[in-house]
Structures are given as structure tokens and as C-alpha cells.
Design a protein around this motif. Sequence first.
Motif, short mmCIF file in Angstrom:
data_model
loop_
_atom_site.label_atom_id
_atom_site.label_comp_id
_atom_site.label_asym_id
_atom_site.label_seq_id
_atom_site.Cartn_x
_atom_site.Cartn_y
_atom_site.Cartn_z
N LEU A 178 0.83 -1.21 0.00
CA LEU A 178 0.00 0.00 0.00
C LEU A 178 0.86 1.26 0.00
CD1 LEU A 178 -2.74 -1.16 2.53
CD2 LEU A 178 -3.04 -0.80 0.07
N ARG A 179 1.97 1.23 0.74
CA ARG A 179 2.87 2.39 0.74
C ARG A 179 3.42 2.64 -0.66
NH1 ARG A 179 5.80 0.21 6.16
NH2 ARG A 179 4.54 1.32 7.73
N ARG A 180 3.82 1.57 -1.33
CA ARG A 180 4.34 1.74 -2.70
C ARG A 180 3.22 2.22 -3.63
NH1 ARG A 180 7.15 -3.12 -1.42
NH2 ARG A 180 5.51 -4.36 -2.44
N HIS A 181 2.05 1.67 -3.47
CA HIS A 181 0.93 2.03 -4.36
C HIS A 181 0.58 3.52 -4.24
CE1 HIS A 181 -2.76 1.51 -6.65
NE2 HIS A 181 -3.41 2.15 -5.70
N TYR A 182 0.62 4.04 -3.03
CA TYR A 182 0.24 5.45 -2.82
C TYR A 182 1.44 6.39 -2.75
CZ TYR A 182 -4.45 3.67 -1.91
OH TYR A 182 -5.67 3.05 -2.03
N GLY A 183 2.64 5.85 -3.00
CA GLY A 183 3.83 6.69 -3.02
C GLY A 183 4.21 7.26 -1.67
N LEU A 184 4.05 6.46 -0.61
CA LEU A 184 4.34 6.90 0.75
C LEU A 184 5.68 6.34 1.22
CD1 LEU A 184 0.79 6.31 2.28
CD2 LEU A 184 1.78 8.49 1.55
N SER A 185 6.23 6.98 2.22
CA SER A 185 7.50 6.53 2.78
C SER A 185 7.31 5.29 3.64
CB SER A 185 8.12 7.64 3.63
OG SER A 185 7.36 7.83 4.82
N ARG A 186 8.42 4.67 4.01
CA ARG A 186 8.37 3.46 4.82
C ARG A 186 7.89 3.75 6.23
NH1 ARG A 186 14.03 0.42 4.19
NH2 ARG A 186 12.90 -1.03 5.57
N GLN A 187 7.89 5.03 6.62
CA GLN A 187 7.44 5.40 7.96
C GLN A 187 5.94 5.70 8.02
OE1 GLN A 187 10.37 6.83 6.60
NE2 GLN A 187 11.45 5.19 7.70
N ALA A 188 5.26 5.62 6.90
CA ALA A 188 3.83 5.95 6.86
C ALA A 188 3.03 4.97 7.71
CB ALA A 188 3.32 5.93 5.42
N THR A 189 2.18 5.51 8.58
CA THR A 189 1.35 4.68 9.44
C THR A 189 0.09 4.23 8.71
OG1 THR A 189 0.12 6.57 10.30
CG2 THR A 189 2.17 5.98 11.44
N GLU A 190 -0.65 3.34 9.37
CA GLU A 190 -1.92 2.89 8.80
C GLU A 190 -2.88 4.07 8.59
OE1 GLU A 190 -0.39 -1.02 10.39
OE2 GLU A 190 -0.31 1.07 11.00
N ALA A 191 -2.90 4.99 9.54
CA ALA A 191 -3.78 6.16 9.40
C ALA A 191 -3.42 6.96 8.16
CB ALA A 191 -3.70 7.02 10.65
N MET A 192 -2.12 7.13 7.89
CA MET A 192 -1.69 7.87 6.70
C MET A 192 -2.11 7.13 5.43
SD MET A 192 2.17 8.93 7.86
CE MET A 192 2.48 9.89 9.34
N ILE A 193 -2.03 5.81 5.45
CA ILE A 193 -2.38 5.03 4.27
C ILE A 193 -3.86 5.17 3.94
CG2 ILE A 193 -2.63 2.67 3.39
CD1 ILE A 193 -0.03 1.99 4.91
#
Length: 258
Positions: free
Chosen positions: A91-106
Motif C-alpha cells: 500500500l505504501r508503494r501504491h500510494y507513493g508513501l515513505s516506509r514510515q507511513a502509518t496505517e492512518a496515513m495510508i
Amino acid sequence: MLAVFEKAIGKPPEELKLPSMGTLENMKSRQEIAEIVRSLWPESMVMYNLPNGNFMAMSHENESPLQPRSNVVKDDIFCIFNGILMNTPELRRHYGLSRQATEAMIVVEAYKVLRDRAPYPPDQIIKDLEGKFAFIIFDATSGRLLLARDREGRVELEWGMGSDGSLVCSNDPNLIREACGKSCAPFPPGCIFMNGSGLLSFDHPLHRVKAIVREDDNGHICGVIFQVDLYTRLPSIPRTGSAANWADAAVAESEQRS
């Protein structure tokens, strides 16, 4: 976690007030519920005070390591998340988020896709979330409210009605009963609720989610549960946007040929 919204934003299903038979016994207003929460979590609470007495709150008190809680505010979108996603790397890769992104951010990023690509089916967004979870999202810009619970119901989430008709949501059954009395019920697993769209199943989006009244031995209403009615299909959603344009063009071409 806890969220309380006036009925103009999150109108509760009418069936939630059936066990109380229209009385206000043991039901609290938004202001009274806020005071209860402040007394329960005096030092360990994150609280978002929103306009018109609406609010969202979260505490790490008695938090289970198997069901951690996270919260985030981004672009006027407020999110409280309880649980864990098993496919966070994808999901982080799919939305272009960093490895530190939490579930809430996703889930905030997933919601933004739903909002910005309307009329993108909301069930398609939630289906991509694998794990045990419950979350609440409020978009202050659009006034949109979104609730969701995993398909197995492995994370507690209940909803109810306050004395002023407000919608109350919490993962704490004791708290929601103190706020709503008997006018509450488990939020159905595998479902999402959006103001304006209502309650729907993300596994069975074409079937209605209906309320079933439970009665005691004396025939008195003692509770309500919500579940998917696999025998009742919802009307097809009208095509809009490019899909509708493509369909109209196809019909026009067919008429010209005939």
C-alpha cells in the motif's frame, strides 16, 4: 477511539433508536459525551475539536500491541485508525508513501483517491486493505464522514445515537453504552458508512445492509444488528463521467448504422 457528529453530518440509522423506544433515558448529548471522555482520559487523550460541537478523540490507554492506534491530520482530513494492515508495504508503494507511513496515513491516501476520482466505487478502495482494522475519517473541507470495519470484525467498533440525534462511534462498548444507553449496536463487519451514501458492504456492494430487530422473551425490543441481505439487490448505480459518455457514443453509433 471516539467520534461524535451532529446528525446534519452523520445521521444515524433510524433503527438505532428502536431499543430505547424514542426515550432519552441514559442518552447523552455531544457536550455531555465530551465531558465523559475528558474524565476518562485526562492525560492520554488526543482530541480534535471540530465546528458545531463535533469532535474526534483517541487515547493510547490500555492499547493492545496487536491492535495499535494511530491518528493523523492531513489536508484538513482527520483520521483515527485502530488495528493493523497486513499489506502495508504494498500500500505504501501504491500510494507513493515513505516506509514510515502509518496505517492512518495510508487510509487517508486511499480516501483521497476515492474523493478525487469520484464516482470511484468506495468498496474498491476498502477491498485493498488487508488486516484487522476499524477507522474513522472526517474531511473537514467537504464535510464527508467515512467509517469502516474489517470483514471479519476483529477490531471492535460500535455506533449509536446521542440524545440530540448525533452519531456516536467508538471501539469501547462501555463508553458507547454510557453515551447512548440502549440506542447502539455493533458496526457491521465488512461494511463502510458514508454520509450521503449510507451503509454498504464492501464485499457485497450490490446487496442491501439491513437492520434486524432483536426481541427478548417478552417480545420487547432489546437490540438491533445490521447484516447484509444477500436476497435483496440494490438498484444499479447510474453511469457517470467518461463511462456514460462512452456508452452514449456507442448508442449513437449504433443508431446511425441502423
